[in-house]
Design an enzyme around this catalytic site. Structure first.
Site, PDB file in Angstrom:
ATOM      1  N   CYS A   8       7.361   3.754  11.129  1.00  0.00           N
ATOM      2  CA  CYS A   8       6.047   4.074  10.569  1.00  0.00           C
ATOM      3  C   CYS A   8       5.957   3.597   9.123  1.00  0.00           C
ATOM      4  CB  CYS A   8       5.798   5.578  10.645  1.00  0.00           C
ATOM      5  SG  CYS A   8       4.053   6.009  10.449  1.00  0.00           S
ATOM      6  N   ASP A 131       6.945  17.107  13.642  1.00  0.00           N
ATOM      7  CA  ASP A 131       7.333  16.730  12.285  1.00  0.00           C
ATOM      8  C   ASP A 131       7.618  17.997  11.487  1.00  0.00           C
ATOM      9  OD1 ASP A 131       7.829  15.203  10.046  1.00  0.00           O
ATOM     10  OD2 ASP A 131       5.762  14.531   9.765  1.00  0.00           O
TER      11      ASP A 131
END
Length: 215
Positions: A8, A131
């Site tokens: 990412c 997350d």
């Protein structure tokens, strides 16, 4: 093949090429201005054009409006919308309905009770991403990419209806432990493969991806 990998915060040709050469299955592009990994719509459009067929292009968005998503998707070629803010299940369903793209909802975790929302989000999203929840005392915390982990044991043995990824403080040194402990079928890394915020390391991208693929 072992665990799938998402790199990412792709914001340069060098990072894009490294991630593709390493064999990452997902490439993430951050549309959040406060992030050091932020890309403009124009940058993302140029980068996504270079992505090889079969690699999934993911746009990270934080509480986006329909206009935001329209402006991004009409120029940048995306396969998945990653919703990293406080989007409600109703909003997730609306975005999926309005734009016809896969939607991945981020669930922020610090303790067991944070999984209580999973069943309702499983009904409206295509994927989940777990997350670390930023500590309340962390100044200038980002929605993600804070290099903070949560207790991976919280995920051990859990079975979800949707494909899922693990994120939060992952790096070349801990990714194999994280996979073994959590059972994650896919991992997402951003700051853990950088030399400094927003600057990807070619070597770290290759090392991280290799270790995940071989776990």
């Amino acid at each position: 093949m072992g665990t799938e990998v998402k790199i990412c915060g792709i914001n340069s040709n060098e990072a894009l090429n490294a991630a593709q050469e390493a064999g990452a299955e997902y490439l993430g592009f951050v549309f959040f201005p406060r992030s050091p990994r932020h890309v403009s719509v124009e940058q993302a459009a140029a980068l996504t054009k270079q992505v090889k067929p079969g690699t999934q292009k993911v746009g990270l968005l934080v509480n986006p409006s329909d206009d935001d998503i329209h402006q991004i998707t009409k120029q940048a070629s995306l396969d998945i919308l990653q919703l990293h803010g406080g989007e409600t299940p109703e909003r997730v369903a609306e975005i999926k309905r309005n734009f016809g793209l896969e939607v991945m909802k981020v669930i922020k975790v610090s303790e067991q009770k944070d999984f209580e929302t999973v069943p309702v989000f499983e009904e409206v999203s295509d994927r989940l991403l777990f997350d670390a929840k930023p500590p309340k005392d962390l100044k200038n915390a980002l929605p993600g990419g804070n290099a903070i982990s949560f207790d991976w044991r919280l995920l051990a043995g859990k079975i979800w209806k949707r494909p899922w990824m693990l994120a939060g403080g992952l790096n070349c040194d801990n990714v194999q432990d994280a996979i073994r402990i959590s059972g994650a079928p896919a991992v997402d890394v951003s700051s853990g493969v950088e030399d400094k915020p927003g600057l990807k390391s070619i070597d770290k991208i290759h090392a991280f991806t290799s270790k995940a693929h071989n776990t």
